[in-house]
Scaffold this motif. Structure first.
Motif, PDB file in Angstrom:
ATOM      1  N   GLY A  84      43.032  30.182  60.300  1.00  0.00           N
ATOM      2  CA  GLY A  84      43.629  30.015  58.982  1.00  0.00           C
ATOM      3  C   GLY A  84      43.356  31.126  58.006  1.00  0.00           C
ATOM      4  N   THR A 135      36.426  26.432  45.432  1.00  0.00           N
ATOM      5  CA  THR A 135      36.998  26.429  46.786  1.00  0.00           C
ATOM      6  C   THR A 135      36.268  27.423  47.686  1.00  0.00           C
ATOM      7  OG1 THR A 135      38.695  27.986  45.996  1.00  0.00           O
ATOM      8  CG2 THR A 135      39.305  25.650  46.113  1.00  0.00           C
ATOM      9  N   PHE A 154      36.911  28.228  51.603  1.00  0.00           N
ATOM     10  CA  PHE A 154      38.294  27.889  51.924  1.00  0.00           C
ATOM     11  C   PHE A 154      39.010  29.148  52.412  1.00  0.00           C
ATOM     12  CE2 PHE A 154      37.187  24.134  49.928  1.00  0.00           C
ATOM     13  CZ  PHE A 154      38.238  23.239  49.767  1.00  0.00           C
ATOM     14  N   ASP A 200      43.631  26.546  54.065  1.00  0.00           N
ATOM     15  CA  ASP A 200      43.041  25.475  53.254  1.00  0.00           C
ATOM     16  C   ASP A 200      43.602  25.492  51.835  1.00  0.00           C
ATOM     17  OD1 ASP A 200      41.382  24.716  55.388  1.00  0.00           O
ATOM     18  OD2 ASP A 200      39.877  26.193  54.818  1.00  0.00           O
ATOM     19  N   GLY A 205      46.898  24.014  51.654  1.00  0.00           N
ATOM     20  CA  GLY A 205      46.791  22.558  51.658  1.00  0.00           C
ATOM     21  C   GLY A 205      46.462  22.014  50.275  1.00  0.00           C
ATOM     22  N   VAL A 233      39.844  17.952  49.220  1.00  0.00           N
ATOM     23  CA  VAL A 233      40.088  18.664  50.476  1.00  0.00           C
ATOM     24  C   VAL A 233      38.800  19.363  50.904  1.00  0.00           C
ATOM     25  CG1 VAL A 233      41.379  20.536  51.572  1.00  0.00           C
ATOM     26  CG2 VAL A 233      42.528  19.022  49.965  1.00  0.00           C
ATOM     27  N   ARG A 234      38.499  19.298  52.185  1.00  0.00           N
ATOM     28  CA  ARG A 234      37.319  19.980  52.713  1.00  0.00           C
ATOM     29  C   ARG A 234      37.776  21.188  53.522  1.00  0.00           C
ATOM     30  NH1 ARG A 234      32.590  17.237  52.664  1.00  0.00           N
ATOM     31  NH2 ARG A 234      31.815  18.385  54.477  1.00  0.00           N
ATOM     32  N   PRO A 235      37.036  22.309  53.448  1.00  0.00           N
ATOM     33  CA  PRO A 235      37.401  23.470  54.270  1.00  0.00           C
ATOM     34  C   PRO A 235      37.355  23.116  55.747  1.00  0.00           C
ATOM     35  CG  PRO A 235      35.206  23.738  53.311  1.00  0.00           C
ATOM     36  CD  PRO A 235      35.821  22.537  52.653  1.00  0.00           C
ATOM     37  N   THR A 236      38.210  23.745  56.516  1.00  0.00           N
ATOM     38  CA  THR A 236      38.411  23.323  57.904  1.00  0.00           C
ATOM     39  C   THR A 236      37.341  23.829  58.862  1.00  0.00           C
ATOM     40  OG1 THR A 236      39.956  25.179  58.083  1.00  0.00           O
ATOM     41  CG2 THR A 236      40.906  23.006  57.696  1.00  0.00           C
ATOM     42  N   ALA A 237      37.471  25.050  59.341  1.00  0.00           N
ATOM     43  CA  ALA A 237      36.649  25.438  60.501  1.00  0.00           C
ATOM     44  C   ALA A 237      35.801  26.674  60.272  1.00  0.00           C
ATOM     45  CB  ALA A 237      37.573  25.675  61.700  1.00  0.00           C
ATOM     46  N   GLU A 252      31.978  26.199  61.291  1.00  0.00           N
ATOM     47  CA  GLU A 252      31.810  26.104  62.739  1.00  0.00           C
ATOM     48  C   GLU A 252      32.033  27.459  63.397  1.00  0.00           C
ATOM     49  OE1 GLU A 252      33.491  24.153  60.835  1.00  0.00           O
ATOM     50  OE2 GLU A 252      32.926  22.072  61.204  1.00  0.00           O
TER      51      GLU A 252
END
Length: 477
Positions: free
Chosen positions: A241, A397, A400, A404, A407, A441-445, A448
């Protein structure tokens, strides 16, 4: 402008009624029929904007290209038609003419006879004679061949209809060595409508792309003085992203080049050998449309480490990919800019990082606060807005990526649309709307991904390949 009273009248009518598709189509056809090829090409291009999938317009444009000996452009124009089963036979004859102009007699013959087997009315005796003459063996057939004369040319039957199996062991001078579906790319040529101005932040990444890919195309004399040719490859990597695909489209738009976005479905095939042929056809498509940006997303699926593969056909696909990047000669890929993107660069075979291939890995990082504010500004620019404080939204943010943030904007717009529908009028988007959406909204990946990257940087970086990531993985994520 043509000095023809009838054409002048048609042009004036088209000027007064620019959206009249039948009129514009008729004008383009008349220009082509009377030999005004450049004007016909321009009119077909303009009319295709009204009806991009119109077969008559596509074949007309291809015909204009062929009459100007622009055979590669003709094939590029015909690609959308030829990729669909049951395409118009007239398109097949035009493709045969273009392929013959490029010197590919075998494919030209296949296209011609397949088209005429479905519609004999499109036959072109002059073209057929050129194809059969180019395909005829130089030595006479053995005594007793068809015709009974040792010097008579061989009797040639048209190839079977597309899809009909040939007899075992049979060979035709007209058929390519592999079936057409395995020799035609399903990837499509696009024209990018974005440029680097539409990419917020990432100045270091954009500068690397300019030096590696864009400047050799824009200032060829300067680079030629140092023996540098236009073309090459860059491997974009980073968290999901972060904007790798958007950046590739922007590079094509910045250059004004064709853009070919290659998906896994365009290459991978269940039958052994077809994946390699699809990959070769995709590179051929890019070479016919140079300057061209050829973009491979999720490239680790096509270029994985051969040491991890259990099956030989996976290694063969990697070998084919490496061979296409090298080209059959040093000029084969000149003008073809290969961009590849992956979230897992450590799974890409090390041979791809050899000079001349994808030799410059470029890290596409998560956007910093300033870049996040710029991304939000771009995402909101076509929406009704009140006074906006993008910096305030950017502050909340952290971590993000671009996806994100999109979104966040989409969620805020949905809420504002509901209010506008209830009020019966558009209500402008506010900073508070974006802040409320951001908190939900939460940040995605990113976290990780950075955790995985840290493992490789700290424990599997003997070659120094991932030194660029060191400042990022040492930060607090």
């Amino acid at each position: 402008m043509p000095d023809d009273a009838g054409l002048q009248a048609l042009r004036e009518a088209a000027r007064l009624s620019p959206d009249n598709l039948p009129l514009r189509r008729h004008l383009a056809g008349q220009l082509l029929a009377k030999g005004y090829l450049a004007d016909a090409e321009a009119e077909f291009r303009a009319t295709l904007a009204l009806s991009p999938q119109d077969p008559e317009l596509i074949t007309g444009l291809a015909d204009a290209f062929i009459r100007q000996s622009a055979f590669g452009e003709a094939m590029a124009a015909l690609e959308p038609l030829l990729s669909v089963p049951g395409y118009p036979p007239a398109a097949g004859v035009l493709a045969a003419r273009a392929l013959l102009g490029e010197g590919d007699t075998a494919k030209a013959a296949y296209r011609y006879f397949e088209a005429t087997s479905r519609d004999a009315s499109v036959a072109d005796q002059e073209l057929e004679a050129r194809i059969t003459g180019a395909s005829r063996p130089a030595t006479p057939p053995p005594h007793g061949a068809a015709g009974g004369s040792p010097t008579a040319p061989p009797a040639v039957a048209p190839p079977p209809y597309a899809g009909a199996p040939a007899p075992p062991g049979a060979a035709s001078p007209f058929l390519p060595s592999v079936p057409l579906p395995g020799d035609a790319s399903t990837a499509e040529v696009e024209r990018s409508g974005v440029s680097f101005a539409d990419v917020a932040g990432m100045e270091t990444v954009k500068e690397a792309l300019r030096i590696k890919l864009l400047l050799p195309m824009q200032q060829p004399e300067m680079f030629a003085a140092f023996g540098k040719r236009a073309g090459g490859g860059v491997l974009l990597y980073g968290p999901p992203g972060a904007g790798k695909t958007h950046l590739a489209r922007a590079a094509a738009g910045e250059l004004g080049a064709a853009f070919v976005n290659v998906g896994l479905a365009d290459i991978l095939d269940m039958y052994i050998g077809n994946s390699e042929r699809n990959l070769r056809a995709t590179f051929d498509l890019a070479r016919r449309n140079r300057p061209c940006v050829l973009f491979f997303d999720e490239v680790d699926a096509l270029a994985g480490r051969r040491s991890d593969m259990r099956h030989a056909h996976g290694r063969q696909l990697v070998n084919q990919f490496l061979s296409e990047l090298d080209g059959v000669d040093q000029h084969a890929n000149e003008g073809v800019l290969v961009l590849a993107a992956t979230n897992a660069p450590w799974y890409v075979d090390v041979a791809f990082r050899r000079p001349g291939r994808l030799d410059q890995p470029v890290f596409v990082p998560p956007p910093d606060q300033q870049a996040r504010a710029a991304i939000l500004r771009i995402l909101c620019r076509d929406k009704p807005l009140a006074e906006m404080d993008y910096d305030a939204v950017a502050q909340v943010t952290e971590h993000f990526v671009g996806a994100d943030l999109k979104g966040v904007v989409d969620r805020a717009v949905e809420a504002k649309l509901q209010q506008s529908l209830n009020a019966g009028r558009p209500i402008p988007l506010t900073t508070q709307d974006l802040l409320a959406a951001a908190r939900s909204v939460r940040p995605t990946a990113v976290r990780e991904w950075m955790g995985t990257a840290r493992n490789y940087v700290m424990h599997a970086n003997d070659s120094g390949a991932w030194d660029e990531l060191m400042p990022w993985v040492k930060a607090k994520w």
